[in-house]
Design a protein around this motif. Structure first.
Motif, mmCIF file in Angstrom:
data_model
loop_
_atom_site.group_PDB
_atom_site.id
_atom_site.type_symbol
_atom_site.label_atom_id
_atom_site.label_comp_id
_atom_site.label_asym_id
_atom_site.label_seq_id
_atom_site.Cartn_x
_atom_site.Cartn_y
_atom_site.Cartn_z
ATOM 1 N N PHE A 162 0.805 -1.226 0.000
ATOM 2 C CA PHE A 162 0.000 0.000 0.000
ATOM 3 C C PHE A 162 0.837 1.274 0.000
ATOM 4 O O PHE A 162 0.380 2.305 -0.504
ATOM 5 C CB PHE A 162 -0.943 -0.001 1.200
ATOM 6 N N ALA A 163 2.056 1.239 0.547
ATOM 7 C CA ALA A 163 2.863 2.458 0.638
ATOM 8 C C ALA A 163 3.869 2.594 -0.495
ATOM 9 O O ALA A 163 4.131 3.696 -0.968
ATOM 10 C CB ALA A 163 3.600 2.508 1.984
ATOM 11 N N VAL A 164 4.464 1.489 -0.948
ATOM 12 C CA VAL A 164 5.442 1.552 -2.048
ATOM 13 C C VAL A 164 5.075 0.510 -3.110
ATOM 14 O O VAL A 164 5.833 -0.422 -3.373
ATOM 15 C CB VAL A 164 6.887 1.347 -1.532
ATOM 16 N N PRO A 165 3.891 0.646 -3.729
ATOM 17 C CA PRO A 165 3.415 -0.387 -4.648
ATOM 18 C C PRO A 165 4.232 -0.523 -5.919
ATOM 19 O O PRO A 165 4.066 -1.501 -6.646
ATOM 20 C CB PRO A 165 1.983 0.073 -4.966
ATOM 21 N N ASN A 166 5.119 0.448 -6.208
ATOM 22 C CA ASN A 166 5.949 0.325 -7.404
ATOM 23 C C ASN A 166 7.236 -0.443 -7.142
ATOM 24 O O ASN A 166 7.992 -0.723 -8.071
ATOM 25 C CB ASN A 166 6.290 1.713 -7.961
ATOM 26 N N SER A 167 7.517 -0.803 -5.902
ATOM 27 C CA SER A 167 8.733 -1.545 -5.584
ATOM 28 C C SER A 167 8.663 -2.957 -6.159
ATOM 29 O O SER A 167 7.620 -3.616 -6.055
ATOM 30 C CB SER A 167 8.922 -1.625 -4.068
ATOM 31 N N PRO A 168 9.748 -3.461 -6.752
ATOM 32 C CA PRO A 168 9.742 -4.858 -7.218
ATOM 33 C C PRO A 168 9.436 -5.845 -6.097
ATOM 34 O O PRO A 168 8.893 -6.914 -6.344
ATOM 35 C CB PRO A 168 11.165 -5.049 -7.760
ATOM 36 N N MET A 169 9.779 -5.472 -4.856
ATOM 37 C CA MET A 169 9.546 -6.373 -3.730
ATOM 38 C C MET A 169 8.097 -6.365 -3.258
ATOM 39 O O MET A 169 7.722 -7.161 -2.407
ATOM 40 C CB MET A 169 10.471 -5.996 -2.574
#
Length: 366
Positions: free
Chosen positions: A72-79
């Motif tokens: 929800f906070a960093v949805p663009n992260s590959p992880m």
């Protein structure tokens, strides 16, 4: 002494915040989404296992809090992507179960479970930091007389991870965000293998992937993220080179317009006499009604066809304050020959691709 102070300043600088502060609205969106996701995930797990308590002791596991943060906070992260979250958590739980059956003392069991979880996530290309917490929590919460089995993998680990992902997708769409985040560039609009014009000076995905691997950033930044970063930086550089110019400074203001009911023969005559490639439509109330491309007339012989019938339904527009650098990107993909400039719903000007070519030729180095 001066060198020691300088070294200390460098050290303190390195220990400080390394990222810009998020906007309050974005932080609130992420925090609300995480609470929403965890609450509904708990409800879903309770429906799957009604013997658990929904309010007092929900079937959530602690690592889901970290998974919710990523989703929800960093949805663009590959992880944070679905494969990483679901497979990473599940593989980590499996690693812990396998190590628990060795009957080693708790400390080496916990350490070995996390080690095997990291290796499994790396092998499966599912790096997900909460997976390490899943492995550790599984070991620490296990009772010697009742070790977790494969059922634990399905409920709550895999089912809870899938629920968080589904809710993350729903929340992103409801709040105007993109998730899952694309990892590769969108296919070209023209059906060819060539990249879009604004991407042709960006290194290939293979080069970008190799660069991320060499710099050990593959788990932090996706290939498409890096491509978008380069593309945005080039756009900003072009904007500085072009100066503060806006659409209002360059647009044609004396624009030939046609009525929505203008028939095909009259449209063809307008294109022939004015040598235009596009004609804007002006509604009876004076508002902008669309854009007709000369290409839309090719192969059409039915005289009953009108301008409104032939108008492009996906015409993109701009305002007089739109920077010219943005219009370059708008005209670069070839989907339209001109950009209508609107003040509210009224057409006040037009900028064509020929206008942009003339502008850029004047800014090219000799």
């Amino acid at each position: 002494m001066a060198q020691l102070i300088t070294a200390l300043k460098h050290l303190l600088h390195g220990l400080g915040p390394s990222m810009p502060a998020p906007m309050p609205t974005e932080a609130l969106r992420a925090a609300t989404g995480a609470a929403f996701g965890l609450t509904l995930t708990a409800a879903i797990l309770w429906l799957l296992n009604p013997s658990a308590s929904l309010m007092a002791h929900p079937a959530l596991i602690a690592p889901f809090g970290a998974s919710a943060f990523l989703i929800f906070a960093v949805p663009n992260s590959p992880m944070a992507q679905p494969w990483s979250a679901v497979i990473g958590n599940t593989a980590s739980a499996l690693a812990a179960i396998l190590i628990l059956h060795t009957s080693l003392p708790q400390l080496p069991t916990a350490a070995l479970a996390v080690m095997l979880a990291v290796l499994a996530m790396a092998a499966l290309r599912a790096m997900h930091p909460p997976g390490g917490a899943v492995a550790l929590a599984t070991v620490l919460s296990a009772h010697p007389d009742s070790l977790p089995g494969l059922h634990y993998l399905l409920l709550p680990v895999a089912s809870g991870s899938i629920a968080l992902i589904a809710l993350g997708i729903a929340w992103a769409h409801a709040t105007g965000r993109r998730y899952p985040f694309r990892l590769t560039a969108e296919p070209p609009q023209h059906g060819t293998k060539d990249p879009a014009p604004d991407r042709r000076f960006i290194p290939s995905p293979e080069v970008l992937a190799a660069t991320l691997t060499r710099l050990r950033l593959g788990s932090n930044l996706g290939v498409e993220d890096l491509a978008r970063l380069i593309e945005t930086a080039e756009t900003e550089a072009n904007a500085r080179n072009l100066g503060p110019a806006s659409a209002a400074q360059m647009m044609s203001r004396d624009v030939v317009q046609v009525a929505p009911e203008t028939p095909l023969p009259d449209l063809a005559e307008n294109f022939r006499s004015h040598r235009f490639k596009t004609l804007p439509i002006r509604n009876s109330d004076g508002s902008f009604g669309g854009l007709v491309s000369q290409a839309a007339l090719v192969g059409r012989a039915d005289p009953s066809l009108t301008a409104q019938m032939l108008a492009d339904p996906d015409t993109r527009t701009a305002t007089p304050a739109t920077p010219l650098a943005e219009l370059i990107a708008l005209l670069a993909d070839g989907s339209q020959q001109a950009v209508p400039i609107l003040d509210g719903r009224t057409l006040v000007g037009l900028i064509t691709r020929s206008d942009m070519i003339a502008l850029l030729s004047g800014h090219m180095p000799a």
